[in-house]
Design an enzyme around this catalytic site. Structure first.
Site, mmCIF file in Angstrom:
data_model
loop_
_atom_site.group_PDB
_atom_site.id
_atom_site.type_symbol
_atom_site.label_atom_id
_atom_site.label_comp_id
_atom_site.label_asym_id
_atom_site.label_seq_id
_atom_site.Cartn_x
_atom_site.Cartn_y
_atom_site.Cartn_z
ATOM 1 N N ASP A 1 -9.923 -1.826 -19.791
ATOM 2 C CA ASP A 1 -9.632 -2.332 -21.281
ATOM 3 C C ASP A 1 -8.207 -3.371 -21.861
ATOM 4 O OD1 ASP A 1 -10.067 -3.302 -24.226
ATOM 5 O OD2 ASP A 1 -10.077 -1.534 -24.678
ATOM 6 N N HIS B 1 1.045 -1.043 -0.151
ATOM 7 C CA HIS B 1 0.208 0.215 0.059
ATOM 8 C C HIS B 1 0.711 0.863 0.017
ATOM 9 C CE1 HIS B 1 -4.143 2.691 0.880
ATOM 10 N NE2 HIS B 1 -3.725 1.834 1.526
#
Length: 495
Positions: A424, A177
């Site tokens: 995508d 993180h």
């Protein structure tokens, strides 16, 4: 969240003199960043080409600025974290870890991977997957579980695991993180996919390679933070620590676990209509007049947790912490939208209420409290005030906490704006083999998991909305609590 860990290697590899050394940014060095490793799994109902993914990723990480994502993490002599960026990448010091494996079966033949999909028969919320369903498809022995696994090895900060089936692909990305938050993750993915899809010239400039754009955030507050009077002092921290110790002593074998919750689109729409109707009927002049879908889902899940875990109405305080991103708030100066800030930039807006409030008030009013908290606390002046308190606490090695040490903590992080379901990957298609009318190359399911030891907190993430408008949540609770939550969800249609 998840399994605890301990590193077996306590000696860091020798420093490579040719590495570029850059200090980790101030807010990336916060408590959540230091302790958590995140795994994010995407299911595609298509077969992707590993070679295309690796080649495009290598091209991205060879660009100025973006090379930072190929760094290693080290502790310096002052006990602070640095990035060590290799002068060049080769087979010995790769820019990222990438593991591929192929299974010669359809995904629906796999007993656990087959659960990574929408349940076509579900018309009410339900638990879709358990941690045992996904963990060994995301994490494998040798993969990191904590920051020590990066410090005491020459492991790159980005890891990838790809499993292909005859008709589908699972792609897992892992990172500490400390490197970036959800919106930073999305910025990285968008840049990678621009390269993958042959649009290299559109990759934005990397913002914050050496300099820290948020280094001064919170250093000059101009007003007092709204909840400054509720900030924890020494005794509050001691009480909280004793609560945690008692919790572990009373139930030493208790384990934390994650679950994926599926919320059908029609059910979510009905929730929103109900909540907004309640608000319209009950609000008075000058109060909140708009509540978002995110506000409503946050309030709804808080109700489910309260019903399952603390079903008796009382005046015990509940702190409902709603995490929000700062890129939009700081887009005019510190974080311009034309550049990619691949780091951590978030804050939380707590809404304080009682257990009785959550159990007895209409959903619309709880959602309005969440919205009001965000409106009050996300102004630039309040943000500077909050970050000032956080900065002071972090300098002392802690965190700025607010509320009562006896309260029940619920945290919500909404990832919907990251648009993970819209990423995508079509540039990596070998051929489209999956069933259905999904858009080729876009994920049909997303699963997250974080390795972190929890502390008296019920946390959940709104992972986003799929192409059909269904909402996916990831919740983290003690294992023994999930049975009660499951019963509440089963009864949801009758309430």
């Amino acid at each position: 969240m998840g399994i605890s860990w301990s590193s077996t290697r306590q000696t860091a590899p020798p420093v490579v003199p040719s590495d570029t050394v850059i200090p980790v940014h101030f807010w990336d060095n916060s408590c959540p960043g230091r302790s958590m490793v995140i795994f994010d799994l995407f299911r595609f109902d298509d077969v992707l080409d590993a070679g295309k993914l690796k080649t495009s990723l290598s091209k991205l990480l060879d660009r100025p600025g973006w090379r930072k994502l190929g760094a290693r993490i080290r502790l310096n002599k002052n006990g602070n974290y640095d990035y060590h960026i290799p002068a060049y990448f080769d087979e010995e010091r790769v820019p990222f870890a990438f593991h591929c494996e192929a299974l010669d079966i359809n995904i629906n033949e796999h007993p656990r991977a087959s659960r990574f999909r929408r349940d076509p028969n579900a018309d009410t919320p339900r638990i879709q997957c358990h941690e045992a369903d996904w963990i060994d498809l995301m994490w494998q022995p040798g993969d990191p579980k904590g920051i020590g696994d990066y410090l005491y090895s020459d492991r790159p900060i980005l890891g990838f695991r790809m499993i292909t089936f005859v008709d589908a692909t699972l792609l897992t990305i892992s990172w500490p993180h400390m490197v970036f938050d959800t919106m930073g993750h999305a910025a990285f993915l968008r840049a990678w996919l621009l390269v993958l899809n042959g649009r290299d010239d559109e990759v934005p400039e990397f913002h914050g390679y050496e300099s820290d754009p948020l280094g001064a955030l919170g250093s000059q507050p101009v007003e007092r933070y709204k909840y400054a009077d509720k900030q924890f002092g020494t005794w509050h921290v001691i009480i909280l620590g004793l609560r945690y110790a008692w919790d572990r002593l009373w139930d030493p074998k208790a384990e934390d676990g994650g679950r994926t919750i599926f919320v059908p689109a029609a059910y979510a729409q009905q929730l929103c209509e109900t909540a907004r109707s309640e608000l319209k009927a009950l609000q008075t002049k000058g109060e909140v007049s708009f509540i978002s879908e995110g506000d409503i889902i946050c309030a709804w899940w808080a109700q489910q947790l309260a019903l399952a875990l603390i079903p008796k109405p009382s005046n015990q305080e509940v702190g409902l912490y709603n995490v929000y991103g700062l890129r939009g708030r700081l887009g005019q100066d510190l974080l311009p939208s034309s550049r990619a800030y691949v780091g951590n930039a978030f804050c939380s807006a707590p809404a304080f209420m009682t257990v009785k409030d959550i159990l007895t008030r209409p959903l619309g009013l709880i959602a309005a409290a969440v919205r009001q908290s965000y409106m009050d606390l996300s102004t630039r002046d309040q943000l500077e005030a909050a970050m000032s308190l956080a900065r002071t606490a972090q300098d002392k090695g802690g965190a700025a906490l607010f509320g009562s040490p006896w309260m029940h903590w619920i945290t919500c992080s909404n990832w919907t704006k990251a648009g993970l379901f819209d990423m995508d990957f079509s540039g990596a298609l070998t051929q489209r083999l999956g069933e259905g009318d999904h858009k080729a190359g876009k994920p049909t399911y997303i699963q997250i998991h974080a390795f972190q030891k929890s502390m008296l907190v019920s946390s959940f993430v709104v992972m986003g909305k799929d192409a059909e408008g269904n909402i996916w949540l990831y919740g983290h609770l003690k294992e023994k609590c999930w049975a009660a939550v499951n019963k509440i969800l089963e009864d949801a249609v009758t309430r």
